[in-house]
Design an enzyme around this catalytic site. Structure first.
Site, short mmCIF file in Angstrom:
data_model
loop_
_atom_site.label_atom_id
_atom_site.label_comp_id
_atom_site.label_asym_id
_atom_site.label_seq_id
_atom_site.Cartn_x
_atom_site.Cartn_y
_atom_site.Cartn_z
N HIS A 69 36.40 -41.88 35.99
CA HIS A 69 36.37 -43.23 36.53
C HIS A 69 37.55 -43.96 35.88
O HIS A 69 37.46 -44.39 34.73
CB HIS A 69 35.04 -43.90 36.18
CG HIS A 69 34.94 -45.34 36.56
ND1 HIS A 69 33.99 -45.83 37.41
CD2 HIS A 69 35.68 -46.42 36.18
CE1 HIS A 69 34.14 -47.14 37.55
NE2 HIS A 69 35.16 -47.52 36.80
N HIS A 107 37.01 -42.06 43.13
CA HIS A 107 37.39 -43.28 43.89
C HIS A 107 38.77 -43.86 43.59
O HIS A 107 38.89 -44.90 42.96
CB HIS A 107 36.33 -44.38 43.74
CG HIS A 107 35.74 -44.56 42.36
ND1 HIS A 107 36.50 -44.69 41.23
CD2 HIS A 107 34.45 -44.65 41.97
CE1 HIS A 107 35.70 -44.86 40.20
NE2 HIS A 107 34.45 -44.84 40.62
N ASN A 165 24.75 -42.05 35.38
CA ASN A 165 24.46 -43.35 34.75
C ASN A 165 23.07 -43.86 35.10
O ASN A 165 22.90 -44.94 35.63
CB ASN A 165 25.52 -44.39 35.10
CG ASN A 165 25.62 -44.67 36.59
OD1 ASN A 165 25.19 -43.85 37.40
ND2 ASN A 165 26.15 -45.82 36.95
N ASP A 225 30.32 -42.85 46.70
CA ASP A 225 30.00 -43.80 45.64
C ASP A 225 28.84 -44.70 46.07
O ASP A 225 28.82 -45.91 45.78
CB ASP A 225 31.21 -44.64 45.23
CG ASP A 225 31.01 -45.32 43.87
OD1 ASP A 225 29.95 -45.08 43.23
OD2 ASP A 225 31.88 -46.10 43.45
#
Lengths: 435, 315, 176
Positions: free
Chosen positions: A178, A231, A91, A304
């Protein structure tokens, strides 16, 4: 003349005391009382030698937000935190959805020279969740991308997710999801529960994460590909992954250090340094995550690491960006949450932070567990020492650590990348890096 | 006490002392005295990042009756509407020598950010932040309840209060739940399940989805404003249905105890959560709430500012 | 710590002040006593009782809180506001007697004059105190004084009254 380094009195993850000799980038021998007279010697008494840490989830912000982090500054932060490989999330701006961007990031990593920087490719063009990005071209590029993720966004459309999972089978790739149901998280600010009800911050229900995990383990089972859940933060998510693994479904999962230690109670300060996506959850979730990491339901720890500039955090909670930096504190936080609590051994730490992530991502020279003849990627940590986190002293370009002021156990003194020290007595050693 | 950010920061003694101070201030204001010299030379900034004429005017009147200098800083036409950060605004206020900032902000926690930061040193008074709290409203509500139903007691022990409506988005409800509980009242929240927050079961309240089962047994019915746009966000099917189940109309009023009172923090949606005849009935203390607001806010300013030392070197 | 005025001495002083007020104000129906909370208010009440006895009719007695008019608000923690109650005759055109326990710097009386000025315009304002201890910081003097007690600036003078402290006495205390 060859490059020789000797680590004296090291403790291996399995507890054995030994010396480690590195010659020309390779682990030459691991034995008691190695005698050599031409090696640089480091006495690492009281320290544990781990295989170099491998992060499967790093935001390096380059290209696009070089004011928050660069591949170079992120590499330095990584070396400081004991990492020998990072995985740069897609990203960026422009998005890493084509061979050009991933090759640029890969080269920047090589130029920095402090560790391996493996770009992660976007699953969909522009992270928009609609058309597939140039997955094949990225896989065939010099960056040899194997991990794909729209991290920051969920690949929400089930058809897009299905196609992506199928497509990466061509080269044994993996989709890192995600997991965030977008409709259930419109405007969400923090974990939905007792604390959010009092603070008047829009809740982020656990179910928004769990619904996607449940859908995707069923999808990946159906198309027989590889799924990685980024995550994981909820006890419910853990239960679904445990169920899926028991069924033999090919899914792996990660947990971040901060989700192993911090809870949503911290939001009471309204300090956005605790604002993160996915959000900090409850004590019950933290305990479930620790248990899952110990029993292998969750395979790895990934940072992260999400650097943000001061202005993105020096504001109202709802205006602030999501994310925390984590490379430099990761191993210490894992020691505090997992080792010092007696839940996990150093051998398991070596697996969860090095061997397993390298295996999932297919990083050839990483996670080799100090095998003789393998490239010398290793990390030396003194677990008996403590340090106090100071956001003004971090190596990262950004200072948004949630651990400012914490006393953490475990001081990382040395990191070796391909046999060359990138961290020497706690100081970055750029000798191998940018000329 | 330096700031007023949340009712949770108040002890019972502090809360009662604010109410007692307000009683005396109200008596003074009822007489011929319109202005007290107490805060002469102090600068109070009304920082209203969100429109709220009534709260701003109430604080302004309170500050002026205590002879403070008042600077109004509202969203429209100010730098706040041009994307200036909270930090820069705070630095500006500090440079202007603001002794106190009364802040209304759309973001929950913005007043606390201001108070916890090193950007400015004055007192911060939360005049409503997002869907978090509105402590001065809760204090004026408690003042009004005590005046009508307190029977001379300093607290609200045993008084039964129903808070009805959009609890989920209501800062008034959050502050009132905390304060009423602190003062010993018994609170029942009445709302459709969609308009109660997840986690509400951890609050010190009873919960009901049925207004009719509650209305007859309470001493106070506090209605919350319901915004029309909640309908499009699927919180309830339409205004008519909301009104039928959760509105206070003459029929429900007729079942209430003869000594009970009806409250509303305003502004009201007449015909939606409260019917016009109820709002204007003898049982309604809604207009009085507004009047009490000035005395209570004077008390808040007095308690926060009167004891503050002069800065060395002056301004 | 030593006693400066005993209970009988206080009682005698209040009776004397009551007489003096009546002598100085022949039209006793125009008198309004305003005590400054807390102890001045109790003294005003006691003096009012005596005066009613001597004059043979009710004397208007009230209280005047000066907290919001103090000039030292910033230097101390906020104090609770005490009730102000003005008798129904008001103060306009009246002979107002302010009553306080101890006259010291004069700042309390200045605040009282300010507070009074907000309420109305008496014909005349006089001041009665039980103890004048000196050390004035403003040009203010009492018209009626129970007892002059010379003090050191470091001493404190405390009036105890049965209404609050279960005993009547004036105590002199060394601060250091």
């Amino acid at each position: 003349m060859s490059q020789r380094y000797l680590l004296k009195n090291a403790q291996l993850p399995n507890g054995a005391l030994t010396d480690v000799l590195i010659v020309d980038g390779v682990i030459d021998s691991v034995a008691v009382n190695i005698a050599t007279n031409d090696a640089e010697v480091f006495d690492v008494t009281d320290s544990v030698v781990l295989p170099g840490l491998v992060d499967l989830h790093t935001h390096l912000r380059q290209p696009g937000r070089e004011d928050a982090e660069t591949v170079d500054s992120g590499s330095r932060a990584g070396a400081k935190g004991g990492f020998t490989a990072l995985s740069a999330m897609a990203n960026t701006s422009p998005v890493a959805d084509n061979a050009g961007v991933v090759e640029q990031v890969f080269r920047l990593g090589q130029e920095a020279g402090l560790l391996d920087v493996f770009p992660i490719g976007a699953v969909t063009r522009g992270l928009a969740g609609q058309e597939l990005s140039e997955i094949g071209a990225m896989a065939d590029s010099i960056a040899r991308v194997r991990v794909f993720s729209d991290d920051g966004n969920c690949v929400f459309d089930p058809l897009v997710m299905r196609r992506a999972l199928e497509y990466v089978k061509k080269f044994d790739g993996v989709i890192s999801q995600h997991a965030q149901e977008p409709r259930l998280t419109i405007g969400s600010q923090m974990n939905e529960g007792n604390v959010s009800s009092i603070l008047g911050l829009k809740g982020w229900p656990a179910i928004a994460e769990e619904a996607i995990i449940a859908r995707d383990v069923l999808l990946v089972d159906h198309v027989q590909s590889r799924l990685h859940i980024a995550h994981v933060t909820t006890a419910g998510g853990v239960e679904i992954i445990r169920w899926a693994k028991a069924r033999g479904i090919n899914v792996t999962a990660e947990v971040t250090p901060h989700h192993l230690l911090l809870t949503d109670e911290l939001a009471r300060s309204y300090d956005p340094v605790f604002k993160v996506n996915p959000p900090l959850r409850s004590e019950k979730d933290v305990m479930a995550l620790r248990e899952a990491l110990a029993d292998g339901t969750i395979d790895i720890v990934a940072t992260d690491h999400a650097p943000h500039t001061m202005e993105s955090k020096e504001c109202e909670w709802s205006e602030a960006s999501f994310g925390m930096i984590g490379l430099e504190t990761a191993l210490s936080v894992v020691q505090k949450a997992m080792i010092d609590t007696g839940i996990m051994s150093w051998e398991q730490v070596a697996d969860r932070l090095s061997t397993a992530p390298a295996r999932i991502a297919g990083y050839e020279y990483q996670g080799k567990n100090l095998a003789v003849g393998s490239r010398a990627n290793l990390t030396v940590i003194n677990p008996k020492k403590t340090w106090i986190v100071d956001r003004d002293l971090v190596t990262s370009k950004s200072r948004n650590t949630p651990f400012h002021g914490y006393e953490l156990p475990g001081v990382i003194t040395h990191t070796f990348f391909n046999g060359v020290p990138t961290l020497l007595n706690g100081v970055i050693n750029q000798a191998n890096g940018k000329k | 006490m330096r700031h007023l950010l949340s009712i949770a920061d108040l002890s019972k003694t502090e809360a009662i002392s604010i109410l007692d101070t307000a009683v005396e201030l109200a008596r003074i204001s009822d007489g011929t005295v319109k202005k007290l010299p107490t805060l002469r030379g102090r600068t109070i900034v009304n920082l209203f990042a969100e429109d709220s004429t009534r709260t701003r005017i109430s604080f302004e009147a309170a500050a002026k009756r205590l002879s403070a200098d008042v600077i109004n800083f509202s969203a429209k036409g100010s730098s706040l509407s041009k994307g200036e950060s909270l930090k820069d605004t705070a630095l500006t206020l500090q440079a202007m020598g603001a002794d106190a900032v009364v802040i209304r902000h759309g973001a929950s926690g913005a007043p606390q950010r201001l108070a916890d930061s090193e950007w400015m040193q004055g007192s911060v008074i939360n005049a409503g932040d997002g869907t978090h709290e509105h402590p001065s409203q809760a204090l004026l509500d408690a003042f009004t309840i005590r005046k009508h139903l307190g029977k001379g007691a300093p607290d609200l022990h045993g008084i039964k209060v129903a808070i009805v409506g959009d609890v989920l988005h209501s800062r008034v409800a959050r502050s009132n739940v905390l304060l009423l509980n602190l003062l010993g009242a018994k609170v029942t929240l009445v709302a459709p399940p969609t308009l109660l927050p997840v986690g509400v079961d951890s609050w010190p309240v009873n919960i009901s989805y049925n207004f009719d089962e509650v209305v007859a047994s309470v001493d106070v019915v506090m209605m919350l404003r319901v915004q029309q746009e909640r309908m499009t966000d699927l919180f309830f099917p339409n205004a008519r249905e909301y009104s039928r189940y959760f509105g206070l109309n003459a029929d429900r009023l007729s079942t209430m105890s003869p000594t009970s009172i009806v409250m509303h923090p305003g502004p009201m949606n007449r015909g939606l959560e409260i019917s016009a005849d109820v709002a204007d009935s003898a049982r309604s203390v809604i207009v009085e709430q507004v009047a009490n607001g000035v005395s209570v806010r004077m008390a808040i300013l007095y308690v926060l500012l009167a004891g503050q030392p002069l800065e060395v070197g002056g301004k | 710590m030593s006693s400066a005025l005993s209970a009988p001495e206080i009682a005698r002083a209040l009776i004397r002040i009551s007489h003096e007020i009546l002598e100085a104000n022949p039209d006793s129906s125009k008198i309004t006593l305003l005590g400054i909370p807390t102890r001045g208010a109790h003294l005003a009440h006691r003096i009012g009782v005596h005066m009613r006895e001597f004059a043979g009719h009710e004397i208007a007695v009230g209280t005047l809180d000066i907290t919001m008019h103090r000039d030292d608000l910033r230097m101390r923690p906020p104090r609770p506001i005490m009730p102000t109650s003005i008798p129904h005759q008001g103060v306009e055109g009246r002979e107002v007697i302010l009553i306080d326990d101890v006259l010291f710097s004069g700042r309390t009386i200045r605040s009282a004059l300010d507070a009074l000025g907000e309420i109305g315009r008496p014909r005349r304002v006089q001041l009665a105190v039980l103890v004048d201890r000196g050390h004035r910081e403003l040009p203010i003097r009492a018209d009626f004084v129970g007892k002059n007690i010379p003090t050191s600036i470091t001493q404190s003078v405390k009036l105890h009254l049965t209404e609050i402290d279960s005993v009547d006495e004036v105590m002199l205390e060394d601060q250091r």
